[in-house]
Structures are given as C-alpha cells and as structure tokens.
Design an enzyme around this catalytic site. Structure first.
Site, PDB file in Angstrom:
ATOM      1  N   ASN A   9       0.858  -1.184   0.000  1.00 10.31           N
ATOM      2  CA  ASN A   9       0.000   0.000   0.000  1.00 10.31           C
ATOM      3  C   ASN A   9       0.897   1.237   0.000  1.00 10.31           C
ATOM      4  O   ASN A   9       1.526   1.550   1.010  1.00 10.31           O
ATOM      5  CB  ASN A   9      -0.901  -0.009   1.237  1.00 10.31           C
ATOM      6  CG  ASN A   9      -1.771   1.231   1.327  1.00 10.31           C
ATOM      7  OD1 ASN A   9      -1.950   1.962   0.364  1.00 10.31           O
ATOM      8  ND2 ASN A   9      -2.329   1.463   2.509  1.00 10.31           N
ATOM      9  N   TRP A  10       0.966   1.916  -1.132  1.00 10.46           N
ATOM     10  CA  TRP A  10       1.883   3.044  -1.275  1.00 10.46           C
ATOM     11  C   TRP A  10       1.371   4.325  -0.636  1.00 10.46           C
ATOM     12  O   TRP A  10       2.115   5.304  -0.529  1.00 10.46           O
ATOM     13  CB  TRP A  10       2.175   3.293  -2.758  1.00 10.46           C
ATOM     14  CG  TRP A  10       2.942   2.198  -3.426  1.00 10.46           C
ATOM     15  CD1 TRP A  10       3.218   0.951  -2.936  1.00 10.46           C
ATOM     16  CD2 TRP A  10       3.537   2.245  -4.723  1.00 10.46           C
ATOM     17  NE1 TRP A  10       3.935   0.215  -3.846  1.00 10.46           N
ATOM     18  CE2 TRP A  10       4.148   0.998  -4.961  1.00 10.46           C
ATOM     19  CE3 TRP A  10       3.602   3.227  -5.719  1.00 10.46           C
ATOM     20  CZ2 TRP A  10       4.826   0.698  -6.140  1.00 10.46           C
ATOM     21  CZ3 TRP A  10       4.275   2.935  -6.895  1.00 10.46           C
ATOM     22  CH2 TRP A  10       4.878   1.681  -7.106  1.00 10.46           C
ATOM     23  N   LYS A  11       0.106   4.348  -0.263  1.00  7.17           N
ATOM     24  CA  LYS A  11      -0.498   5.528   0.377  1.00  7.17           C
ATOM     25  C   LYS A  11      -0.256   6.781  -0.492  1.00  7.17           C
ATOM     26  O   LYS A  11      -0.265   6.676  -1.717  1.00  7.17           O
ATOM     27  CB  LYS A  11       0.016   5.685   1.807  1.00  7.17           C
ATOM     28  CG  LYS A  11      -0.173   4.395   2.619  1.00  7.17           C
ATOM     29  CD  LYS A  11       0.148   4.553   4.082  1.00  7.17           C
ATOM     30  CE  LYS A  11      -0.041   3.229   4.796  1.00  7.17           C
ATOM     31  NZ  LYS A  11       0.191   3.334   6.252  1.00  7.17           N
ATOM     32  N   HIS A  94      -9.115   0.669   5.365  1.00  2.00           N
ATOM     33  CA  HIS A  94      -7.808   0.903   5.987  1.00  2.00           C
ATOM     34  C   HIS A  94      -7.969   1.812   7.201  1.00  2.00           C
ATOM     35  O   HIS A  94      -8.809   2.708   7.226  1.00  2.00           O
ATOM     36  CB  HIS A  94      -6.841   1.530   4.980  1.00  2.00           C
ATOM     37  CG  HIS A  94      -5.432   1.545   5.448  1.00  2.00           C
ATOM     38  ND1 HIS A  94      -4.949   2.506   6.305  1.00  2.00           N
ATOM     39  CD2 HIS A  94      -4.392   0.699   5.216  1.00  2.00           C
ATOM     40  CE1 HIS A  94      -3.676   2.265   6.569  1.00  2.00           C
ATOM     41  NE2 HIS A  94      -3.313   1.178   5.916  1.00  2.00           N
ATOM     42  N   GLU A  96      -6.425   4.270   8.283  1.00  2.00           N
ATOM     43  CA  GLU A  96      -6.323   5.708   8.032  1.00  2.00           C
ATOM     44  C   GLU A  96      -7.601   6.254   7.414  1.00  2.00           C
ATOM     45  O   GLU A  96      -7.980   7.405   7.669  1.00  2.00           O
ATOM     46  CB  GLU A  96      -5.104   5.989   7.149  1.00  2.00           C
ATOM     47  CG  GLU A  96      -3.806   5.728   7.876  1.00  2.00           C
ATOM     48  CD  GLU A  96      -2.624   5.419   6.968  1.00  2.00           C
ATOM     49  OE1 GLU A  96      -1.555   5.112   7.506  1.00  2.00           O
ATOM     50  OE2 GLU A  96      -2.785   5.471   5.734  1.00  2.00           O
ATOM     51  N   GLU A 166      -4.967  -5.159  10.920  1.00  2.00           N
ATOM     52  CA  GLU A 166      -4.052  -4.056  11.209  1.00  2.00           C
ATOM     53  C   GLU A 166      -4.147  -3.654  12.685  1.00  2.00           C
ATOM     54  O   GLU A 166      -5.107  -2.991  13.066  1.00  2.00           O
ATOM     55  CB  GLU A 166      -4.427  -2.808  10.409  1.00  2.00           C
ATOM     56  CG  GLU A 166      -4.548  -2.949   8.927  1.00  2.00           C
ATOM     57  CD  GLU A 166      -4.957  -1.607   8.338  1.00  2.00           C
ATOM     58  OE1 GLU A 166      -4.138  -1.009   7.634  1.00  2.00           O
ATOM     59  OE2 GLU A 166      -6.092  -1.148   8.603  1.00  2.00           O
ATOM     60  N   GLY A 172       3.133   2.623  11.377  1.00  2.00           N
ATOM     61  CA  GLY A 172       3.882   3.868  11.303  1.00  2.00           C
ATOM     62  C   GLY A 172       4.422   4.357  12.627  1.00  2.00           C
ATOM     63  O   GLY A 172       4.858   5.496  12.752  1.00  2.00           O
ATOM     64  N   SER A 212       3.494  -2.756  10.289  1.00  2.00           N
ATOM     65  CA  SER A 212       4.940  -2.490  10.269  1.00  2.00           C
ATOM     66  C   SER A 212       5.772  -3.742   9.990  1.00  2.00           C
ATOM     67  O   SER A 212       6.729  -4.045  10.707  1.00  2.00           O
ATOM     68  CB  SER A 212       5.384  -1.843  11.590  1.00  2.00           C
ATOM     69  OG  SER A 212       4.794  -0.568  11.745  1.00  2.00           O
ATOM     70  N   GLY A 233       3.241  -1.282   4.259  1.00  2.00           N
ATOM     71  CA  GLY A 233       3.204   0.158   4.060  1.00  2.00           C
ATOM     72  C   GLY A 233       4.556   0.696   3.651  1.00  2.00           C
ATOM     73  O   GLY A 233       4.975   0.590   2.504  1.00  2.00           O
ATOM     74  N   GLY A 234       5.284   1.289   4.592  1.00  2.00           N
ATOM     75  CA  GLY A 234       6.534   1.970   4.290  1.00  2.00           C
ATOM     76  C   GLY A 234       7.557   1.123   3.569  1.00  2.00           C
ATOM     77  O   GLY A 234       8.238   1.596   2.653  1.00  2.00           O
TER      78      GLY A 234
END
Length: 249
Positions: A9-11, A94, A96, A166, A172, A212, A233-234
């Site tokens: 997921n590149w957000k 998600h 967020e 999640e 994050g 993470s 994610g990151g």
C-alpha cells in the site's frame, strides 16, 4: 489451499516518475514466488501502473473507492472507473480511512457491497487502536468490525474477500505486534468467521498481517500458521525491502 499474498500500500507517496521507476525495479527484481504480489499506487498513477505491469504477474489495486456508481461526490472514484482502467482489486477499510476520513462500519459495508456487485476483489482492513489493546477490548473490536462490515454477505462472496488485520498501534509507529500476538488474533479471526459461517470459509480466506512488516521480522511473522502474508506500508516503497519481504514468504 489458501493464497499467500504480499500487497504494498503506497499511500500518498510516489509521483509519476517515481512510480514508473519503482515498478520497473520491482519487475526486474521480482523473484519466482508462489505468493501473489499486489501494489496499490495513488489514484493518479493507477493507469500507468496497469500499463507498466501488463506483462508482469504483479497485480494493481486501488487504495479506496466510493459506494455509488456516479454522482456529485467531488474527489471520489467509482468501481466502474477503476475497472475501466484495468484495476479489479480495491483496499477498503484501511485504518487511516477510518480514523482520518470518518469511514465507519456502515459506509464500509456499502463499499464492500458495491465492489462485490462489480465482481471486484476486496482487501478488507480492520484492527484495534492502542486503547482497545490496553483495555483488553481488542478481540471485541475486531469481531465487531468483521460483523458489521462483512457478516451480512452470502457465503459465496467470501471467495472475493482478502482480510488484512491491522493493529493500528503498530502502523507507522515503529511498534510491531509480536508474531505470537499476530497469530493469536489471526486464529481468533478464523474462529469468528467459522462461527458466523463455517470452517471451510474460515480455513480458505487469506488473512494478511498489516502492522509495520519489515525484512527483519517478515519471516517470523509469516511462519505463523494463520498468517498468510502482509499488507505492507513503508517497506513497500523501497524495492529491495519489498523484495526481501516477498522472499520471506
């Protein structure tokens, strides 16, 4: 046998040039793997991603979509718009989207229904906040999100559902649920689905861990019997890290 999946997921990251560069690098370095690999770039780069990956096994997903086909919904994207450019998978729920944009269970149930009407594959996200974990309310919260978002579906719809657990407190933040905590929750999720439907559906649904995941912890997390991959994610924004996570599965 359940699918193994690693989804990135590149957000809100990567402009067009950066997207093309990362996709080219991923395509060149992608190992032979039994896992499905999915990337979810930002909306404005989805068509580019589909075109770039048309000869690749890497699949493209959208990060969100609206529950209506058309209308006065400024800034929104419909299922038909995604399908028209070749995107047949969408991430819904998600953390967020829930916390920053006010998407509640009722709205997500409408989005799930629409995606299924359009024969899309869904990566459905859910999970508890730190306060829920500290108050030992995490199982109840997860059960409620599953029940409200998905348990109104007919049994046959579950073939189009991928789950992504999640723990919100581990996204994050640098914190990660231990492999044992991840397994405990994934096992609970399967038991909850088995109770609402049956053990066949519970055993067949892919459940990703989305908190993470990094090259350093991926193998241990993925080794757990009820963890079928990750929603990354990151680490998905760095080719070598994402490839290492794919190799870990």
């Amino acid at each position: 046998m359940r699918k193994k999946i690693v989804a990135g997921n590149w957000k809100m990251n990567k402009n067009l040039d950066e997207t093309e560069a990362l996709l080219a690098e991923l395509s060149a370095k992608l190992p032979d793997t039994h896992a499905d690999v999915i990337v979810a770039p930002t909306f404005v780069n989805l068509a580019t991603a589909v075109n770039h990956l048309n000869s690749s096994v890497i699949q493209v997903a959208a990060q969100n979509m609206h529950f209506e086909d058309t209308g006065a919904y400024t800034g929104e994207i419909s299922a038909d718009m995604l399908l028209n450019i070749g995107v047949g998978t969408v991430i819904l729920g998600h953390s967020e989207r829930r916390s920053l944009f006010g998407e509640d269970d009722a709205m997500l149930a409408r989005k799930v229904k629409k995606a299924l009407e359009k024969n899309m594959q869904i990566i459905f996200c859910f999970g508890e906040e730190l306060s829920d974990r500290k108050s030992s309310n995490h199982f109840k919260v997860v059960e409620g999100q599953l029940k409200n978002g998905l348990f109104n579906l007919p049994a046959e719809a579950w073939s189009s559902i991928i789950l992504a657990y999640e723990p919100v407190w581990a996204i994050g933040t640098g914190e990660t649920a231990s492999p044992e905590q991840a397994q405990e929750m994934h096992e609970f999720i399967r038991k909850t689905i088995a109770g609402a439907y049956d053990s066949n559906i519970a055993d067949e649904v892919t459940i990703l861990y989305g908190g993470s995941v990094k090259p350093a912890n991926a193998a241990e997390i993925f080794s757990k019997p009820d963890v079928d991959g990750g929603l990354i994610g990151g680490a998905a924004l760095k080719c070598d890290d994402f490839i290492a996570i794919i190799n870990a599965i």
